[in-house]
Design a protein around this motif. Structure first.
Motif, PDB file in Angstrom:
ATOM      1  N   VAL A 134      -4.211  -3.107  -2.279  1.00  0.00           N
ATOM      2  CA  VAL A 134      -5.484  -2.450  -2.016  1.00  0.00           C
ATOM      3  C   VAL A 134      -6.378  -3.227  -1.060  1.00  0.00           C
ATOM      4  O   VAL A 134      -7.023  -2.645  -0.180  1.00  0.00           O
ATOM      5  N   ALA A 137      -5.099  -2.821   2.436  1.00  0.00           N
ATOM      6  CA  ALA A 137      -5.321  -1.466   2.929  1.00  0.00           C
ATOM      7  C   ALA A 137      -6.775  -1.250   3.337  1.00  0.00           C
ATOM      8  O   ALA A 137      -7.059  -0.695   4.409  1.00  0.00           O
ATOM      9  N   TRP A 166      -5.805   5.226  -2.839  1.00  0.00           N
ATOM     10  CA  TRP A 166      -6.485   4.732  -1.653  1.00  0.00           C
ATOM     11  C   TRP A 166      -7.360   5.806  -1.009  1.00  0.00           C
ATOM     12  O   TRP A 166      -8.370   5.496  -0.386  1.00  0.00           O
ATOM     13  N   ALA A 195      -6.116  -0.148  -6.829  1.00  0.00           N
ATOM     14  CA  ALA A 195      -7.258   0.664  -6.422  1.00  0.00           C
ATOM     15  C   ALA A 195      -7.817   1.448  -7.602  1.00  0.00           C
ATOM     16  O   ALA A 195      -9.038   1.537  -7.789  1.00  0.00           O
TER      17      ALA A 195
END
Length: 356
Positions: A134, A137, A166, A195
């Protein structure tokens, strides 16, 4: 005169000295200027003379004197002094600086949320790759926003299938699997949570701030402190400053006046104006270094400077006082600060509420 303007003025002085054969050294691509530290002289300082002394085979103070005579008298500069082993110290011309400050506020209000966007990376075609994690990202997504704001084209790939959660953080990827080189790998220290877990505890804005505020090589603190409604929480500080700026605009409307940046800025405004002037360079640096944490720290400094200005100087009339040119000018500065805070939060993928 902004720091970028001063940097270009000193760079032109270096080029002139080289062209006149007073200085035999390669002309640097840019000249770095910094705000004078406590106890120093003037408004800004530069170590360019120390940088050029070796190639020029001259003492740094002699190089500094060569540059001093070519910078003195330039528009916007009041005084140039040499200190220490060869530092150039610049005191800006107050009247020219006041005009530049007014022009700065107008420019921020004119450009709005795009103030600071530029062409530093125009024409660059970038490929970012990150792990199925996460923090990686979210960081890649924020970096994409930053480099796009500087004119680059970007494609992001994830090593594996993206986490469906996400999307709730605003994160998208363009491809799955590791692409062929050349690419830039976004690999911050992992968050240590998914996430879904972070969203359940913190929500999207606090999650993104918690992941982006620390430098990528540092661990990201992701505790309940991100939800504290107090100025000790940097995220709250930034969003509160933005909401306070917007509240001033609403208050002025109720009193029947609007902003006009025509008055000379007060001394209390100078720190805030300096940070507004630095914003384009901060955005460009954050994009070049793939470092959204730099933008987050800049927003914190800007929020603190705005709140300090707001506490020290009344933006709205008090009691039976009528709106003056000073009130209109202070309101314009507050609106400019709120605009830059909103634009910066947007680049980080974080909302900027009108009310807190």
């Amino acid at each position: 005169m902004t720091p970028a303007d001063l940097s270009m003025t000193v760079l032109r002085a270096v080029r002139r000295a080289v062209d006149e054969d007073a200085l035999r050294a390669p002309v640097p691509a840019r000249v770095r200027v910094e705000r004078t530290r406590p106890g120093g002289r003037g408004d800004y300082a530069s170590a360019v003379a120390l940088q050029l002394a070796g190639p020029a085979a001259l003492p740094a103070r002699e190089v500094a004197e060569i540059l001093r005579v070519r910078v003195t008298g330039a528009p916007g500069i009041g005084r140039v002094e040499i200190t220490g082993p060869g530092f150039l110290n610049f005191t800006l011309d107050a009247s020219a600086d006041a005009a530049a400050h007014r022009a700065l506020v107008r420019e921020v209000l004119k450009q709005g949320l795009r103030y600071g966007h530029g062409e530093a990376l125009a024409g660059d075609l970038l490929q970012f790759s990150h792990a199925r994690e996460v923090r990686a990202a979210v960081t890649a997504h924020a970096v994409r926003r930053l480099v796009r704001a500087q004119g680059a084209l970007v494609r992001i790939s994830c090593d594996d299938a993206p986490d469906p959660d996400w999307v709730r953080l605003g994160v998208t990827v363009d491809a799955q699997g590791r692409p062929p080189t050349p690419l830039t790998e976004i690999r911050p220290v992992p968050a240590g949570a998914t996430a879904g877990e972070l969203l359940g505890r913190l929500g999207p804005d606090a999650t993104r701030w918690g992941l982006l505020r620390p430098a990528g090589h540092d661990r990201a603190p992701l505790g309940d402190e991100l939800l504290v409604q107090g100025e000790g929480n940097p995220l709250f500080l930034v969003r509160y400053a933005h909401a306070r700026a917007r509240a001033l605009t609403r208050g002025a409307a109720l009193l029947g006046f609007t902003s006009t940046p025509d008055d000379t800025p007060s001394p209390e405004a100078l720190a805030l104006l300096a940070l507004l002037a630095d914003h384009p360079a901060e955005l460009a640096a954050a994009a070049r270094h793939r470092a959204p944490d730099r933008l987050a720290r800049h927003l914190e400094a800007l929020a603190s400077a705005f709140l300090d200005f707001h506490d020290r100087v009344p933006t709205l009339p008090v009691g039976d006082e009528k709106p003056s040119a000073a009130h209109r000018s202070r309101l314009a500065l507050a609106e400019a600060a709120g605009t830059v805070l909103a634009g910066g939060l947007s680049l980080l993928g974080i909302s900027a509420p009108q009310h807190l």
